[in-house]
Design an enzyme around this catalytic site. Sequence first.
Site, PDB file in Angstrom:
ATOM      1  N   ARG A  80       0.817  -1.223   0.000  1.00 25.83           N
ATOM      2  CA  ARG A  80       0.000   0.000   0.000  1.00 25.83           C
ATOM      3  C   ARG A  80       0.848   1.271   0.000  1.00 25.83           C
ATOM      4  O   ARG A  80       0.423   2.316   0.497  1.00 25.83           O
ATOM      5  CB  ARG A  80      -0.969   0.041   1.177  1.00 25.83           C
ATOM      6  CG  ARG A  80      -1.802  -1.196   1.381  1.00 25.83           C
ATOM      7  CD  ARG A  80      -2.999  -1.231   0.438  1.00 25.83           C
ATOM      8  NE  ARG A  80      -3.996  -2.212   0.822  1.00 25.83           N
ATOM      9  CZ  ARG A  80      -3.930  -3.510   0.524  1.00 25.83           C
ATOM     10  NH1 ARG A  80      -2.884  -3.999  -0.097  1.00 25.83           N
ATOM     11  NH2 ARG A  80      -4.902  -4.327   0.870  1.00 25.83           N
ATOM     12  N   GLY A  82       2.840   1.921  -3.043  1.00 22.79           N
ATOM     13  CA  GLY A  82       3.224   2.143  -4.439  1.00 22.79           C
ATOM     14  C   GLY A  82       4.323   1.231  -4.952  1.00 22.79           C
ATOM     15  O   GLY A  82       4.689   1.302  -6.122  1.00 22.79           O
ATOM     16  N   GLY A  84       4.276  -2.118  -5.355  1.00 28.22           N
ATOM     17  CA  GLY A  84       3.747  -3.082  -6.323  1.00 28.22           C
ATOM     18  C   GLY A  84       3.604  -2.465  -7.701  1.00 28.22           C
ATOM     19  O   GLY A  84       3.974  -3.068  -8.709  1.00 28.22           O
ATOM     20  N   GLU A 106      -3.213 -13.761 -14.493  1.00 35.64           N
ATOM     21  CA  GLU A 106      -4.461 -14.172 -13.869  1.00 35.64           C
ATOM     22  C   GLU A 106      -4.532 -13.509 -12.498  1.00 35.64           C
ATOM     23  O   GLU A 106      -3.513 -13.338 -11.832  1.00 35.64           O
ATOM     24  CB  GLU A 106      -4.545 -15.697 -13.667  1.00 35.64           C
ATOM     25  CG  GLU A 106      -4.679 -16.494 -14.938  1.00 35.64           C
ATOM     26  CD  GLU A 106      -3.338 -16.876 -15.533  1.00 35.64           C
ATOM     27  OE1 GLU A 106      -3.321 -17.303 -16.690  1.00 35.64           O
ATOM     28  OE2 GLU A 106      -2.304 -16.738 -14.846  1.00 35.64           O
ATOM     29  N   ASN A 111      -9.532 -10.374  -5.158  1.00 35.51           N
ATOM     30  CA  ASN A 111      -8.332  -9.614  -4.788  1.00 35.51           C
ATOM     31  C   ASN A 111      -8.473  -8.181  -5.309  1.00 35.51           C
ATOM     32  O   ASN A 111      -7.880  -7.799  -6.309  1.00 35.51           O
ATOM     33  CB  ASN A 111      -7.082 -10.295  -5.347  1.00 35.51           C
ATOM     34  CG  ASN A 111      -5.806  -9.679  -4.820  1.00 35.51           C
ATOM     35  OD1 ASN A 111      -5.800  -8.572  -4.283  1.00 35.51           O
ATOM     36  ND2 ASN A 111      -4.698 -10.391  -4.997  1.00 35.51           N
ATOM     37  N   TYR A 118      -3.949  -3.455 -11.416  1.00 34.66           N
ATOM     38  CA  TYR A 118      -3.871  -3.862 -12.813  1.00 34.66           C
ATOM     39  C   TYR A 118      -4.729  -2.975 -13.712  1.00 34.66           C
ATOM     40  O   TYR A 118      -4.299  -2.593 -14.801  1.00 34.66           O
ATOM     41  CB  TYR A 118      -4.247  -5.342 -12.963  1.00 34.66           C
ATOM     42  CG  TYR A 118      -3.292  -6.263 -12.237  1.00 34.66           C
ATOM     43  CD1 TYR A 118      -1.917  -6.081 -12.317  1.00 34.66           C
ATOM     44  CD2 TYR A 118      -3.762  -7.311 -11.458  1.00 34.66           C
ATOM     45  CE1 TYR A 118      -1.043  -6.915 -11.645  1.00 34.66           C
ATOM     46  CE2 TYR A 118      -2.886  -8.151 -10.784  1.00 34.66           C
ATOM     47  CZ  TYR A 118      -1.525  -7.948 -10.880  1.00 34.66           C
ATOM     48  OH  TYR A 118      -0.657  -8.769 -10.219  1.00 34.66           O
TER      49      TYR A 118
END
Length: 171
Positions: A80, A82, A84, A106, A111, A118
């Site tokens: 949480r 940034g 990722g 996938e 989630n 994404y």
Amino acid sequence: MPGVRARHMARHDLPRVIAIENEIYSFPWSPGNFSDSLEAGYDCWAFDDGSGALVAYAVVMWIPDEVHLLNLSVAAPRQRRGLGRAILEWVSADAARRGARGMLLEVRPSNLPALRLYERSGFERIGVRRRYYPAPDQQREDAWVLFRRFGAQAGQGEQGGHDSPEVGGMR
């Protein structure tokens, strides 16, 4: 996120990778999944905080002219913030620079943080894999199949490539 660097994952990283995996997922990858990915020659990336402490990882499989993101995970204390997104952009830019036309992945419909990441990164839903993921009580959860086509600029800039280990402006 100063101090985060990309490097190739090595066997000695697996205990920490597996610890993160077990901490953040109800149904984690097995040690064999990671070992097999390394042996198969997949792009297995480790992201450390500059002091050598592994804080995230990604596993990418090449298919003829695109890549399949198999796993992208960030240690719980670093989520949480940034990281990722920065890793996703770095991995995407690296793949685009090396000739991939896009990325497939996938994701569990449940989630929501991953889905938001994404979608904000330009992925679109292209299909569903029925009963793909294990779920509680011996059930199975569908997977949404997402795809992102890389643009001409995706492989350029300061985020991508083996020559630049910095992640999203992070060292």
